[in-house]
Each structure stands twice: as structure tokens, then as C-alpha cells.
Design a protein around this motif. Structure first.
Motif, PDB file in Angstrom:
ATOM      1  N   GLY A 119       0.796  -1.139   0.219  1.00 46.59           N
ATOM      2  CA  GLY A 119       0.022   0.066   0.205  1.00 46.59           C
ATOM      3  C   GLY A 119       0.711   1.279   0.138  1.00 46.59           C
ATOM      4  N   TYR A 120       2.004   1.250   0.930  1.00 47.36           N
ATOM      5  CA  TYR A 120       2.807   2.318   0.628  1.00 47.36           C
ATOM      6  C   TYR A 120       3.509   2.680  -0.437  1.00 47.36           C
ATOM      7  CZ  TYR A 120       7.015   5.016   1.889  1.00 47.36           C
ATOM      8  OH  TYR A 120       8.121   6.028   1.782  1.00 47.36           O
ATOM      9  N   ASP A 121       3.948   1.436  -1.292  1.00 46.43           N
ATOM     10  CA  ASP A 121       4.729   1.519  -2.365  1.00 46.43           C
ATOM     11  C   ASP A 121       3.530   2.217  -3.529  1.00 46.43           C
ATOM     12  OD1 ASP A 121       7.037   0.895  -1.379  1.00 46.43           O
ATOM     13  OD2 ASP A 121       7.057  -1.028  -2.149  1.00 46.43           O
ATOM     14  N   LEU A 122       2.442   1.874  -3.546  1.00 46.95           N
ATOM     15  CA  LEU A 122       1.563   2.122  -4.273  1.00 46.95           C
ATOM     16  C   LEU A 122       0.942   3.530  -4.189  1.00 46.95           C
ATOM     17  CD1 LEU A 122      -0.643   1.120  -6.650  1.00 46.95           C
ATOM     18  CD2 LEU A 122      -2.398   0.485  -4.979  1.00 46.95           C
ATOM     19  N   GLU A 123       1.018   4.061  -2.971  1.00 49.21           N
ATOM     20  CA  GLU A 123       1.022   5.531  -2.763  1.00 49.21           C
ATOM     21  C   GLU A 123       2.140   6.265  -3.302  1.00 49.21           C
ATOM     22  OE1 GLU A 123       0.623   6.263   1.469  1.00 49.21           O
ATOM     23  OE2 GLU A 123      -1.409   5.375   1.588  1.00 49.21           O
ATOM     24  N   GLN A 124       3.233   5.740  -3.292  1.00 46.92           N
ATOM     25  CA  GLN A 124       4.403   6.387  -3.993  1.00 46.92           C
ATOM     26  C   GLN A 124       4.225   6.576  -5.632  1.00 46.92           C
ATOM     27  OE1 GLN A 124       6.246   7.788  -1.310  1.00 46.92           O
ATOM     28  NE2 GLN A 124       5.020   6.536  -0.424  1.00 46.92           N
ATOM     29  N   VAL A 125       3.638   5.345  -6.100  1.00 51.59           N
ATOM     30  CA  VAL A 125       3.421   5.350  -7.571  1.00 51.59           C
ATOM     31  C   VAL A 125       2.429   6.364  -7.812  1.00 51.59           C
ATOM     32  CG1 VAL A 125       2.291   3.743  -9.438  1.00 51.59           C
ATOM     33  CG2 VAL A 125       4.129   2.912  -7.956  1.00 51.59           C
ATOM     34  N   GLU A 126       1.284   6.386  -7.028  1.00 51.24           N
ATOM     35  CA  GLU A 126       0.074   7.626  -7.379  1.00 51.24           C
ATOM     36  C   GLU A 126       0.813   9.022  -7.414  1.00 51.24           C
ATOM     37  OE1 GLU A 126      -3.686   6.235  -5.756  1.00 51.24           O
ATOM     38  OE2 GLU A 126      -2.564   5.483  -4.518  1.00 51.24           O
ATOM     39  N   LYS A 127       1.558   9.408  -6.420  1.00 49.29           N
ATOM     40  CA  LYS A 127       2.535  10.532  -6.552  1.00 49.29           C
ATOM     41  C   LYS A 127       3.477  10.776  -7.501  1.00 49.29           C
ATOM     42  CE  LYS A 127       2.993  10.814  -1.184  1.00 49.29           C
ATOM     43  NZ  LYS A 127       3.745  10.602  -0.178  1.00 49.29           N
ATOM     44  N   ILE A 128       3.983   9.840  -8.118  1.00 53.55           N
ATOM     45  CA  ILE A 128       4.651  10.066  -9.405  1.00 53.55           C
ATOM     46  C   ILE A 128       3.664  10.156 -10.487  1.00 53.55           C
ATOM     47  CG2 ILE A 128       5.936   8.479 -10.939  1.00 53.55           C
ATOM     48  CD1 ILE A 128       7.286   6.998  -8.855  1.00 53.55           C
ATOM     49  N   ALA A 129       2.588   9.457 -10.653  1.00 58.72           N
ATOM     50  CA  ALA A 129       1.585   9.866 -11.560  1.00 58.72           C
ATOM     51  C   ALA A 129       1.014  11.357 -11.608  1.00 58.72           C
ATOM     52  CB  ALA A 129       0.435   8.688 -11.460  1.00 58.72           C
ATOM     53  N   ALA A 130       0.932  11.725 -10.321  1.00 55.99           N
ATOM     54  CA  ALA A 130       0.381  12.967 -10.314  1.00 55.99           C
ATOM     55  C   ALA A 130       1.409  14.195 -11.015  1.00 55.99           C
ATOM     56  CB  ALA A 130       0.116  13.205  -8.786  1.00 55.99           C
ATOM     57  N   GLY A 131       2.562  13.732 -10.887  1.00 54.35           N
ATOM     58  CA  GLY A 131       3.337  14.816 -11.769  1.00 54.35           C
ATOM     59  C   GLY A 131       3.683  14.385 -13.265  1.00 54.35           C
ATOM     60  N   GLN A 132       3.388  13.285 -13.570  1.00 57.78           N
ATOM     61  CA  GLN A 132       3.653  13.042 -15.100  1.00 57.78           C
ATOM     62  C   GLN A 132       2.443  13.250 -16.111  1.00 57.78           C
ATOM     63  OE1 GLN A 132       6.331  11.201 -16.045  1.00 57.78           O
ATOM     64  NE2 GLN A 132       7.351  11.511 -14.148  1.00 57.78           N
ATOM     65  N   SER A 133       2.859  13.905 -17.269  1.00 57.48           N
ATOM     66  CA  SER A 133       2.075  14.235 -18.301  1.00 57.48           C
ATOM     67  C   SER A 133       1.393  12.671 -18.812  1.00 57.48           C
ATOM     68  CB  SER A 133       2.547  14.954 -19.488  1.00 57.48           C
ATOM     69  OG  SER A 133       1.752  15.172 -20.450  1.00 57.48           O
ATOM     70  N   ASP A 134       0.018  12.989 -19.405  1.00 51.66           N
ATOM     71  CA  ASP A 134      -0.439  11.680 -19.954  1.00 51.66           C
ATOM     72  C   ASP A 134      -0.199  11.834 -21.566  1.00 51.66           C
ATOM     73  OD1 ASP A 134      -2.156  13.857 -20.712  1.00 51.66           O
ATOM     74  OD2 ASP A 134      -3.878  12.816 -20.062  1.00 51.66           O
ATOM     75  N   GLY A 135       0.477  13.014 -21.949  1.00 50.22           N
ATOM     76  CA  GLY A 135       0.794  13.028 -23.253  1.00 50.22           C
ATOM     77  C   GLY A 135      -0.224  13.848 -24.216  1.00 50.22           C
ATOM     78  N   HIS A 136      -1.297  14.180 -23.517  1.00 49.68           N
ATOM     79  CA  HIS A 136      -2.589  14.652 -24.207  1.00 49.68           C
ATOM     80  C   HIS A 136      -3.003  16.014 -23.548  1.00 49.68           C
ATOM     81  CE1 HIS A 136      -2.766  11.123 -26.562  1.00 49.68           C
ATOM     82  NE2 HIS A 136      -2.767  10.212 -25.390  1.00 49.68           N
ATOM     83  N   GLY A 137      -2.044  16.840 -22.808  1.00 44.65           N
ATOM     84  CA  GLY A 137      -2.655  17.622 -22.182  1.00 44.65           C
ATOM     85  C   GLY A 137      -3.006  17.481 -20.673  1.00 44.65           C
ATOM     86  N   GLY A 138      -3.193  16.516 -20.393  1.00 45.44           N
ATOM     87  CA  GLY A 138      -3.417  16.339 -18.773  1.00 45.44           C
ATOM     88  C   GLY A 138      -2.520  15.789 -18.243  1.00 45.44           C
ATOM     89  N   MET A 139      -3.004  15.099 -16.918  1.00 44.30           N
ATOM     90  CA  MET A 139      -1.718  14.452 -16.069  1.00 44.30           C
ATOM     91  C   MET A 139      -2.302  12.764 -16.058  1.00 44.30           C
ATOM     92  SD  MET A 139      -0.214  16.992 -15.364  1.00 44.30           S
ATOM     93  CE  MET A 139       0.895  16.299 -14.237  1.00 44.30           C
ATOM     94  N   LEU A 140      -1.193  12.162 -16.005  1.00 46.61           N
ATOM     95  CA  LEU A 140      -1.465  10.627 -16.079  1.00 46.61           C
ATOM     96  C   LEU A 140      -2.297  10.085 -15.000  1.00 46.61           C
ATOM     97  CD1 LEU A 140      -0.767   7.967 -17.066  1.00 46.61           C
ATOM     98  CD2 LEU A 140       1.272   8.035 -15.537  1.00 46.61           C
ATOM     99  N   ALA A 141      -2.293  10.888 -13.595  1.00 43.11           N
ATOM    100  CA  ALA A 141      -3.114  10.396 -12.487  1.00 43.11           C
ATOM    101  C   ALA A 141      -4.548  10.591 -12.983  1.00 43.11           C
ATOM    102  CB  ALA A 141      -2.601  11.154 -11.393  1.00 43.11           C
ATOM    103  N   ASP A 142      -4.958  11.470 -13.825  1.00 43.39           N
ATOM    104  CA  ASP A 142      -6.305  11.665 -14.114  1.00 43.39           C
ATOM    105  C   ASP A 142      -6.882  10.793 -15.305  1.00 43.39           C
ATOM    106  OD1 ASP A 142      -6.814  13.555 -12.200  1.00 43.39           O
ATOM    107  OD2 ASP A 142      -5.688  14.979 -13.693  1.00 43.39           O
ATOM    108  N   ASP A 143      -6.189  10.039 -15.949  1.00 45.54           N
ATOM    109  CA  ASP A 143      -6.190   9.279 -16.914  1.00 45.54           C
ATOM    110  C   ASP A 143      -7.287   8.073 -16.649  1.00 45.54           C
ATOM    111  OD1 ASP A 143      -5.705   8.237 -19.816  1.00 45.54           O
ATOM    112  OD2 ASP A 143      -5.393   6.401 -18.502  1.00 45.54           O
ATOM    113  N   ARG A 144      -8.477   7.679 -17.151  1.00 42.07           N
ATOM    114  CA  ARG A 144      -9.156   6.720 -16.661  1.00 42.07           C
ATOM    115  C   ARG A 144      -8.729   5.470 -16.985  1.00 42.07           C
ATOM    116  NH1 ARG A 144     -14.388   6.121 -20.595  1.00 42.07           N
ATOM    117  NH2 ARG A 144     -12.836   5.347 -22.011  1.00 42.07           N
ATOM    118  N   ASP A 145      -7.956   4.844 -17.900  1.00 44.61           N
ATOM    119  CA  ASP A 145      -7.376   3.731 -17.913  1.00 44.61           C
ATOM    120  C   ASP A 145      -6.233   3.553 -16.583  1.00 44.61           C
ATOM    121  OD1 ASP A 145      -8.951   2.889 -20.062  1.00 44.61           O
ATOM    122  OD2 ASP A 145      -7.268   3.341 -21.560  1.00 44.61           O
TER     123      ASP A 145
END
Length: 404
Positions: free
Chosen positions: A259-285
Motif C-alpha cells: 500500500g505504501y509503495d502504491l501511494e508512491q506510484v500515485e504521487k509519481i503519476a500526479a506529476g506525469q503528463s499523459d501526453g494529451h495535455g492532462g496528467m497521468l493520474a487523471d487518465d481513466r485507464d
């Protein structure tokens, strides 16, 4: 099963949190975060072990009469969860959680008095000699032979062990050997404690796909083991191995760390672009994948708590530990894959220099998370193999839990 913490348990949780906040060194946290291997390196692990030992908390799974805390299963769970949430390294499992319970449950008074204090002090660093070339998942087919001397004072051991974690650091090895080749294969196995610092013992490194030196092959040539370093009776090895493996598969709580490591992954995703003008953390898939992993972690936590509830009632952990091992292995790999995917091309770097922490660590490209991601992903492929493969765990579950 009541999973609500009592006021006493909540007070204990607060005590653990306060201790971690004051005593867990930042360099130990940083070193653990930058270690891609399953087992923490001794320089980090032994430093943290010494701090816990000074507090009297290192043997937190041990009974008081063995030199442990005597904590309840709930207290042990709280301690492991708070350590995971604080970023503490894993403890040196081979000595503390695997061989120690065998020694304090089945060992002689002399074995307990000799080895248990040395595990706590760090004087002895253990490795596990179970698997052999050709005898991995089929452990009962092992061929390493131990022959009793003519005067009955010692065994002479010949053979080899493989995938032996941290054998290059260890001064002691607990191992399974064949003492009687003329009976049913499970019945002819004994459990020995071997001094690694003696003639006839040699260690050959095996580098993982990630380039880490974590495992080894150990060769035993006419190695002498005093009879007093046999745990249990001759032929008890298979019984002791099953006891040990149940502790390995169900003696720890994997869910908090996952669970701790998954939280770290979510923090990484919050700062990564999804390549389409948004953030990876908000991507539905992406959110769907994270949610599936999160549900898996929560499910595993409920199973682990159920096992702790059974232990608290004086019942053995039983074959349900295989379910924990199976789920934890798959989730470990999924969390590490999520981290790699979140980092994208930056996560594909595979640094060959070790360690990745400390003053001499190589400079990271795109941050420490990216530097360790590929190595951690490659190393976690072993989770579905060590400690019993997924196929072995599935067979155990089918036979002993489902009755198929």
C-alpha cells in the motif's frame, strides 16, 4: 473478525509512530527507497536492526522467553504497518523470521542460548540453504548429503545450494540435507546449522537480470557440522521446513508495504503528463489499473488480518499462508510495473553501479524514483518463484483449502 483497534492498541500505535519519528534515520529511509532488491543490504538493515534491538523491539515476533517482545499478533501487525508507512527497510528476515522460530520452537536449550542472542545482536548473519540445482520447487528431491562420522560426533556434508540470498554476507547457514537416502524422500531429510567460515564452503555470485548481487550458489565439500548443530531429530527436516515456510509465507504482513509503495506510484503519476495535455493520474485507464491494485492490496490485508486473528486464538497459520504468498507476489509485480509505466522512458534506465544510495551513488537521471524503477521491476519477477512458485502455491490452495 473484529478489525477495530482497541484503545490500548491505538495507544501502542501512537507509541510506535513516535518512536519511528524520533529514531528512524533519514539515511536508512533513503537507502531503503533506493534499493531495488527484495532483501535490504546489510549496512542499512543491520543499522536499523541495532536501533530496534537497543529499544528491545527487534524480536517483535518472538515470545518473551526467547528474548522477544511477546507482542500480540495485533501489535505485530501495527508495528509492521507503521514501519512500512514510515519508509523503514525490511528487517533481516532470514535470521529473525525464519531460522529463529525454528530454533526457539524445536531447538535444544544450548541452541537457543547460543544462537538467539547472536541473531538479535547481529553477530550472526544467516542465509538459507534450501534450493539446489534441479531441486527448486520440488524441495523434497534435494541431493546434498550429510553422512554421520564413525564416532557419531559430526556430519560430513557434500553438495551445493543455489539462489542462496546474501550467502556472500552470511557467517551461518540453515540448510536441509539428506541424511538417509533409503527411505521416503521426505523422511530422509534433516535440518542443520552450518558455520560458513570453515574449509570446504565456497560461495559463487549469481547476478540478477538487474545486475544486483543478491543471490549465490554455495558449494559444500566435506564440510563438518557438529551433531549438536542439528535442529530436531534426524529425519525431522521436512517437518521443520514446512513450519519455516508457513512462517515465511504468512509470518509477515505484505499489504502495508504494498500500500505504501502504491501511494508512491500515485504521487509519481500526479506529476506525469499523459501526453494529451492532462496528467497521468487523471487518465481513466490508469485510474482503473491503480484501483484494481488498491483493491487487491485491501483484500490481501483482510486475509492477513484473518490469519492474525487465528494466530491470536492459538491456531497455526495453516495453508492460508499460501494464498497470502500468491496474492502478495502478483501484487508486488503489478505495483512495480505501475511505477515503470508511470515514469515512461525515464524509468528504463538500468544503472549498473551499486549501491544506488550513499555518498558514492551514481547521479540519477530524472530522479531517484526513475533510477531504481527498472531494476526493481526486474528483481520483482522473482517474487512468483522464490518461497514456492505461484504454481506450487496454487496447488497447495487447491488441495488443502478448497479440498480439490
Amino acid at each position: 473478525m473484529d478489525i477495530e483497534l482497541s484503545p490500548e492498541d491505538l495507544a501502542f500505535r501512537d507509541e510506535v509512530r513516535a518512536f519511528l519519528a524520533e529514531n528512524l534515520p533519514q539515511d536508512v529511509i533513503d537507502g531503503a527507497a533506493a534499493s531495488p532488491t527484495v532483501f535490504v543490504e546489510p549496512d542499512i538493515g543491520q543499522k536499523w536492526n541495532a536501533i530496534l534491538n537497543a529499544k528491545g523491539w527487534l524480536g517483535y515476533q518472538w515470545p518473551v522467553e526467547a528474548g522477544g517482545t511477546g507482542w500480540s499478533p495485533v501489535q505485530r501487525y501495527i508495528f509492521e504497518k507503521e514501519c512500512a508507512l514510515a519508509g523503514a527497510p525490511n528487517l533481516t528476515v532470514l535470521g529473525l523470521k525464519l531460522v529463529a522460530p525454528v530454533i526457539y520452537t524445536f531447538g535444544t536449550p544450548d541452541q537457543k542460548a547460543t544462537y538467539l542472542p547472536r541473531i538479535l545482536s547481529g553477530e550472526d548473519y544467516w542465509c538459507q540453504g534450501f534450493s539446489e540445482p534441479g531441486s527448486g520447487s520440488d524441495l523434497a528431491s534435494l541431493q546434498t548429503r550429510a553422512t554421520l562420522s564413525a564416532d557419531g560426533s559430526h556430519y560430513v556434508v557434500n553438495g551445493s545450494k543455489i539462489w542462496t540470498t546474501h550467502a556472500h554476507w552470511a557467517n551461518r547457514m540453515f540448510t536441509l540435507v539428506r541424511t538417509n537416502p533409503d527411505v521416503k524422500k521426505q523422511a530422509g531429510i534433516s535440518f542443520l546449522l552450518i558455520d560458513m567460515n570453515q574449509p570446504g564452503v565456497s560461495v559463487r555470485p549469481i547476478l540478477t537480470m538487474a545486475g544486483d548481487h543478491e543471490v549465490n550458489q554455495v558449494f559444500l565439500e566435506d564440510v563438518k557440522v557438529p551433531v549438536q548443530d542439528r535442529v530436531g531429530e534426524e529425519g525431522d527436516g521436512w517437518k521443520l521446513a514446512k513450519f519455516l515456510l508457513e512462517n515465511e509465507r504468512g509470518g509477515s504482513c505484505h499489504a502495508p508495504k504494498l500500500g505504501y509503495d502504491l501511494e508512491q506510484v500515485e504521487k509519481i503519476a500526479a506529476g506525469q503528463s499523459d501526453g494529451h495535455g492532462g496528467m497521468l493520474a487523471d487518465d481513466r485507464d490508469w485510474k482503473r489499473r491503480v484501483a484494481k491494485a488498491r483493491l487487491g492490496v485491501l483484500s490481501l490485508e483482510m486475509i492477513e488480518l484473518k490469519i492474525l486473528s487465528e494466530i491470536a486464538k492459538g491456531r497455526p497459520p495453516g495453508p492460508q499462508t499460501s494464498l497470502c504468498k500468491l496474492l502478495a507476489s502478483n501484487l508486488r509485480q503489478e505495483v512495480d510495473l505501475l511505477a515503470l509505466d508511470a515514469l515512461g522512458p525515464a524509468g528504463l534506465q538500468l544503472e549498473s553501479i551499486r549501491p544506488l544510495y550513499g555518498d558514492n551513488a551514481p547521479a540519477p537521471v530524472h530522479g531517484k524514483d526513475a533510477q531504481v524503477a527498472a531494476a526493481r521491476y526486474l528483481n520483482s519477477r522473482a517474487w512468483t518463484i522464490f518461497g514456492g512458485t505461484n504454481e506450487v502455491q496454487s496447488s497447495i490452495i487447491a488441495k488443502t483449502v478448497l479440498g480439490l
